[in-house]
Design a protein around this motif. Structure first.
Motif, PDB file in Angstrom:
ATOM      1  N   GLY A 244       8.226  72.594  86.637  1.00 57.00           N
ATOM      2  CA  GLY A 244       7.454  72.104  87.788  1.00 57.00           C
ATOM      3  C   GLY A 244       6.069  71.619  87.391  1.00 57.00           C
ATOM      4  O   GLY A 244       5.492  70.763  88.049  1.00 57.00           O
ATOM      5  N   THR A 245       5.523  72.172  86.326  1.00 62.47           N
ATOM      6  CA  THR A 245       4.258  71.680  85.773  1.00 62.47           C
ATOM      7  C   THR A 245       4.561  71.057  84.414  1.00 62.47           C
ATOM      8  O   THR A 245       5.611  71.344  83.831  1.00 62.47           O
ATOM      9  CB  THR A 245       3.258  72.845  85.588  1.00 62.47           C
ATOM     10  OG1 THR A 245       3.955  73.969  85.028  1.00 62.47           O
ATOM     11  CG2 THR A 245       2.644  73.252  86.922  1.00 62.47           C
ATOM     12  N   LEU A 246       3.655  70.239  83.899  1.00 60.79           N
ATOM     13  CA  LEU A 246       3.959  69.581  82.630  1.00 60.79           C
ATOM     14  C   LEU A 246       4.271  70.636  81.561  1.00 60.79           C
ATOM     15  O   LEU A 246       5.265  70.532  80.846  1.00 60.79           O
ATOM     16  CB  LEU A 246       2.799  68.683  82.186  1.00 60.79           C
ATOM     17  CG  LEU A 246       3.115  67.801  80.985  1.00 60.79           C
ATOM     18  CD1 LEU A 246       4.263  66.827  81.285  1.00 60.79           C
ATOM     19  CD2 LEU A 246       1.882  67.034  80.519  1.00 60.79           C
ATOM     20  N   PHE A 247       3.417  71.651  81.474  1.00 61.58           N
ATOM     21  CA  PHE A 247       3.712  72.798  80.599  1.00 61.58           C
ATOM     22  C   PHE A 247       3.756  74.068  81.447  1.00 61.58           C
ATOM     23  O   PHE A 247       2.977  74.215  82.400  1.00 61.58           O
ATOM     24  CB  PHE A 247       2.672  72.903  79.485  1.00 61.58           C
ATOM     25  CG  PHE A 247       2.644  71.684  78.597  1.00 61.58           C
ATOM     26  CD1 PHE A 247       3.727  71.385  77.790  1.00 61.58           C
ATOM     27  CD2 PHE A 247       1.576  70.808  78.634  1.00 61.58           C
ATOM     28  CE1 PHE A 247       3.744  70.230  77.008  1.00 61.58           C
ATOM     29  CE2 PHE A 247       1.577  69.655  77.851  1.00 61.58           C
ATOM     30  CZ  PHE A 247       2.664  69.362  77.035  1.00 61.58           C
ATOM     31  N   THR A 266      10.779  63.961  72.845  1.00 64.44           N
ATOM     32  CA  THR A 266      11.171  62.565  72.600  1.00 64.44           C
ATOM     33  C   THR A 266      12.052  62.026  73.731  1.00 64.44           C
ATOM     34  O   THR A 266      12.757  61.021  73.550  1.00 64.44           O
ATOM     35  CB  THR A 266      11.951  62.431  71.270  1.00 64.44           C
ATOM     36  OG1 THR A 266      13.149  63.223  71.370  1.00 64.44           O
ATOM     37  CG2 THR A 266      11.130  62.891  70.086  1.00 64.44           C
ATOM     38  N   GLY A 267      12.038  62.702  74.857  1.00 61.49           N
ATOM     39  CA  GLY A 267      12.888  62.280  75.971  1.00 61.49           C
ATOM     40  C   GLY A 267      14.363  62.533  75.681  1.00 61.49           C
ATOM     41  O   GLY A 267      15.231  62.026  76.396  1.00 61.49           O
ATOM     42  N   GLY A 268      14.654  63.289  74.634  1.00 59.44           N
ATOM     43  CA  GLY A 268      16.041  63.551  74.279  1.00 59.44           C
ATOM     44  C   GLY A 268      16.608  62.522  73.314  1.00 59.44           C
ATOM     45  O   GLY A 268      17.818  62.434  73.124  1.00 59.44           O
ATOM     46  N   TYR A 269      15.740  61.757  72.678  1.00 61.57           N
ATOM     47  CA  TYR A 269      16.195  60.669  71.797  1.00 61.57           C
ATOM     48  C   TYR A 269      16.404  61.084  70.350  1.00 61.57           C
ATOM     49  O   TYR A 269      17.413  60.751  69.736  1.00 61.57           O
ATOM     50  CB  TYR A 269      15.185  59.517  71.843  1.00 61.57           C
ATOM     51  CG  TYR A 269      15.608  58.434  72.790  1.00 61.57           C
ATOM     52  CD1 TYR A 269      15.664  58.686  74.160  1.00 61.57           C
ATOM     53  CD2 TYR A 269      15.990  57.186  72.328  1.00 61.57           C
ATOM     54  CE1 TYR A 269      16.076  57.706  75.034  1.00 61.57           C
ATOM     55  CE2 TYR A 269      16.402  56.195  73.201  1.00 61.57           C
ATOM     56  CZ  TYR A 269      16.440  56.454  74.552  1.00 61.57           C
ATOM     57  OH  TYR A 269      16.851  55.486  75.409  1.00 61.57           O
ATOM     58  N   THR A 314       8.132  58.221  76.133  1.00 59.45           N
ATOM     59  CA  THR A 314       8.391  59.274  77.126  1.00 59.45           C
ATOM     60  C   THR A 314       7.101  59.610  77.874  1.00 59.45           C
ATOM     61  O   THR A 314       7.095  59.725  79.109  1.00 59.45           O
ATOM     62  CB  THR A 314       8.968  60.519  76.425  1.00 59.45           C
ATOM     63  OG1 THR A 314      10.191  60.139  75.786  1.00 59.45           O
ATOM     64  CG2 THR A 314       9.241  61.643  77.405  1.00 59.45           C
ATOM     65  N   LEU A 315       6.004  59.746  77.124  1.00 58.01           N
ATOM     66  CA  LEU A 315       4.717  60.052  77.768  1.00 58.01           C
ATOM     67  C   LEU A 315       4.250  58.893  78.640  1.00 58.01           C
ATOM     68  O   LEU A 315       3.592  59.102  79.667  1.00 58.01           O
ATOM     69  CB  LEU A 315       3.659  60.405  76.719  1.00 58.01           C
ATOM     70  CG  LEU A 315       3.894  61.714  75.955  1.00 58.01           C
ATOM     71  CD1 LEU A 315       2.759  61.971  74.974  1.00 58.01           C
ATOM     72  CD2 LEU A 315       4.048  62.900  76.913  1.00 58.01           C
ATOM     73  N   ASP A 316       4.599  57.652  78.246  1.00 54.63           N
ATOM     74  CA  ASP A 316       4.286  56.491  79.093  1.00 54.63           C
ATOM     75  C   ASP A 316       4.865  56.691  80.493  1.00 54.63           C
ATOM     76  O   ASP A 316       4.223  56.396  81.499  1.00 54.63           O
ATOM     77  CB  ASP A 316       4.937  55.207  78.541  1.00 54.63           C
ATOM     78  CG  ASP A 316       4.246  54.689  77.296  1.00 54.63           C
ATOM     79  OD1 ASP A 316       3.114  55.119  77.020  1.00 54.63           O
ATOM     80  OD2 ASP A 316       4.870  53.842  76.605  1.00 54.63           O
ATOM     81  N   ILE A 317       6.121  57.155  80.514  1.00 59.40           N
ATOM     82  CA  ILE A 317       6.795  57.315  81.817  1.00 59.40           C
ATOM     83  C   ILE A 317       6.080  58.385  82.643  1.00 59.40           C
ATOM     84  O   ILE A 317       5.834  58.202  83.838  1.00 59.40           O
ATOM     85  CB  ILE A 317       8.293  57.645  81.616  1.00 59.40           C
ATOM     86  CG1 ILE A 317       8.983  56.483  80.878  1.00 59.40           C
ATOM     87  CG2 ILE A 317       8.969  57.912  82.965  1.00 59.40           C
ATOM     88  CD1 ILE A 317      10.440  56.737  80.513  1.00 59.40           C
ATOM     89  N   PHE A 318       5.704  59.489  81.991  1.00 58.11           N
ATOM     90  CA  PHE A 318       4.930  60.512  82.709  1.00 58.11           C
ATOM     91  C   PHE A 318       3.618  59.927  83.231  1.00 58.11           C
ATOM     92  O   PHE A 318       3.134  60.304  84.291  1.00 58.11           O
ATOM     93  CB  PHE A 318       4.625  61.704  81.793  1.00 58.11           C
ATOM     94  CG  PHE A 318       5.738  62.714  81.711  1.00 58.11           C
ATOM     95  CD1 PHE A 318       5.950  63.605  82.751  1.00 58.11           C
ATOM     96  CD2 PHE A 318       6.551  62.776  80.597  1.00 58.11           C
ATOM     97  CE1 PHE A 318       6.968  64.548  82.680  1.00 58.11           C
ATOM     98  CE2 PHE A 318       7.571  63.719  80.513  1.00 58.11           C
ATOM     99  CZ  PHE A 318       7.791  64.605  81.558  1.00 58.11           C
ATOM    100  N   GLY A 319       3.037  59.007  82.445  1.00 56.82           N
ATOM    101  CA  GLY A 319       1.745  58.454  82.809  1.00 56.82           C
ATOM    102  C   GLY A 319       1.792  57.474  83.973  1.00 56.82           C
ATOM    103  O   GLY A 319       0.882  57.427  84.790  1.00 56.82           O
TER     104      GLY A 319
END
Ligand SMILES: *Cc1c(COP(=O)(O)O)cnc(C)c1O
Length: 429
Positions: A244-247, A266-269, A314-319
């Motif tokens: 529910g939270t990033l960490f 890595t988004g599972g990559y 992956t972090l781009d998508i979170f951003g």
């Protein structure tokens, strides 16, 4: 291998979104994110494009004496996102390796600081931290550990704050508080010989998706400070929004001394892991070469550029997308759809932490007697779910859903519907 004579491995040809497709064209909804790694769907266009572009630029270079842009950018972005005080990154190439790094670095820190007696690790019952020998040593799941016991480090194990074990009428927070007394006592007695305490924040995933109250982590952080023992947070499974939270540590507002990340990184990559730590640890290793205080730990593929590119994408998508907000809506839907299962005569507990939903099935509800493991009832449920086009893989009698974050409402409903069928399949005589 003998099992595979009746249940051959399914050869997957491609994936798209939450779906996997085999060579016969049969599709499976990946309700467990391919062992908790996938976040934004299979063959995600943005992540795939980033990996492809990186492959055309630089596939790999050793991370010794050399560096590269994706590794540097990723370290900077992780430090900016992680709990405050985590300012340094050490890369490795899988989750177990990250645990080895954290254990070695903690031990070595105390050696460098003139406290050579601090050599042991304290772990929680039912913990899982991976399967290399060091990681296995701080784990407590007999299935993985038992045979290898003679090879493992001697660790201290304290009963976990697992809320499933709480007394009737007691809240998870009260249970955490009570269980913490055992941790406090162990720290008081053993601090002089302890390097670190290692925990999986909030959810012991491989241990059967057992969950506990964040209050325990707050108490633990304070106690580790008081007793001068490191705190290692293994967020390999729960990091990147799962709880529910990033960490997960954010829910207790704590900063561990070491934060281990992998899986969703890595988004599972691709395989990649990282251990974050702070300036105090960094400084303990910083010296002239001749002092021999440096931390030497290398894997050939440490900080691989393709994996770092996948992590950055992956972090781009979170951003740029409201991922955590969207997950809150999806988690609420999972809760609402599964709620009736709590009353089932073979469901001892229905529990959820963010995007992890677990249904603990038992032979007898009143006494919470588990199914005999030899019956392999979870395997039955797994087979049924596959026939229904859903990938579920119960841990013993615990049916759980840990889907990618890109699930549509209809996919969510199918997942819960099939999980409910699995409760019946597991419970059938
Ligand atoms: C999966 C897992 C590991 C080990 O990661 P691998 O990449 O499989 O070695 C360690 N800790 C936790 C909590 C995990 O779920």
């Amino acid at each position: 291998m003998k099992d595979h004579e009746s249940l051959p491995p399914i050869a997957i040809r491609r994936g798209a979104g939450a779906w996997l497709e085999d060579h016969d064209g049969k599709r499976y909804l990946d309700a467990i994110s391919s062992w908790w790694t996938n976040l934004f769907g299979h063959a995600n266009p943005h992540i795939s494009a980033a990996v492809a572009a990186q492959a055309r630029q630089l596939e790999h270079v050793m991370l010794a004496g050399f560096t590269h842009e994706p590794a540097v950018l990723l370290a900077e972005r992780l430090c900016a996102l992680a709990p405050p005080g985590l300012t340094r990154c050490f890369y490795a190439d899988n989750g177990s390796a990250a645990i080895e790094v954290a254990l070695k670095m903690s031990f070595h820190y105390w050696q460098n600081c003139g406290q050579p007696g601090k050599q042991r690790f304290l772990t929680l019952s039912n913990a899982y931290h991976g399967e290399t020998l060091g990681a296995l040593s701080v784990g407590d799941v007999p299935l993985y550990r038992q045979v290898y016991d003679p090879l493992l480090l001697r660790v201290l194990t304290v009963p976990s704050p697992d809320a499933y074990e709480r007394a009737a009428g007691s809240s998870p927070a009260e249970h955490a508080q009570r269980q913490f007394a055992l941790m406090e006592a162990a720290l008081a007695q053993h601090a002089h010989e302890l390097a670190a305490v290692i925990v999986e924040p909030l959810v012991q995933c491989a241990g059967g998706m057992r969950m506990y109250d964040p209050h325990y982590l707050t108490l633990l952080r304070a106690a580790c400070d008081r007793h001068q023992v490191h705190l290692i947070a293994d967020e390999i499974a729960v990091g990147f929004g799962r709880t529910g939270t990033l960490f997960a540590c954010e829910q207790a507002a704590i900063t561990p001394d070491f934060l281990c990340l992998s899986k969703g990184l890595t988004g599972g990559y691709l395989p990649l892991s990282v251990v974050l730590t702070g300036e105090q640890v960094y400084a303990a290793f910083y010296d002239e070469y001749r002092s021999l205080r440096a931390f030497l730990h290398s894997h050939s593929y440490t900080g691989n550029p393709l994996a770092c590119a996948a992590a950055l994408a992956t972090l781009d998508i979170f951003g740029r997308e409201p991922v955590l907000e969207r997950n809150r809506v999806l988690a609420a839907r999972m809760a609402a759809r599964s709620a009736p299962l709590a009353d089932h005569q073979h469901v001892a507990e229905l529990r959820q932490c963010g995007m992890i939903l677990a249904i603990e099935t038992v032979r007898e509800k009143a006494s919470r007697t588990p199914w005999p493991w030899e019956e392999r009832r979870g395997l039955r449920a797994h087979r049924h779910a596959l026939q229904r086009g859903v990938l579920l893989r119960p841990l013993g009698g615990v049916i759980y859903c840990m889907p990618p974050y890109v699930l549509s409402d209809a996919e969510c409903d199918l997942m819960i519907e099939v999980a409910a069928e699995c409760v019946e399949i597991i419970s059938a005589p």
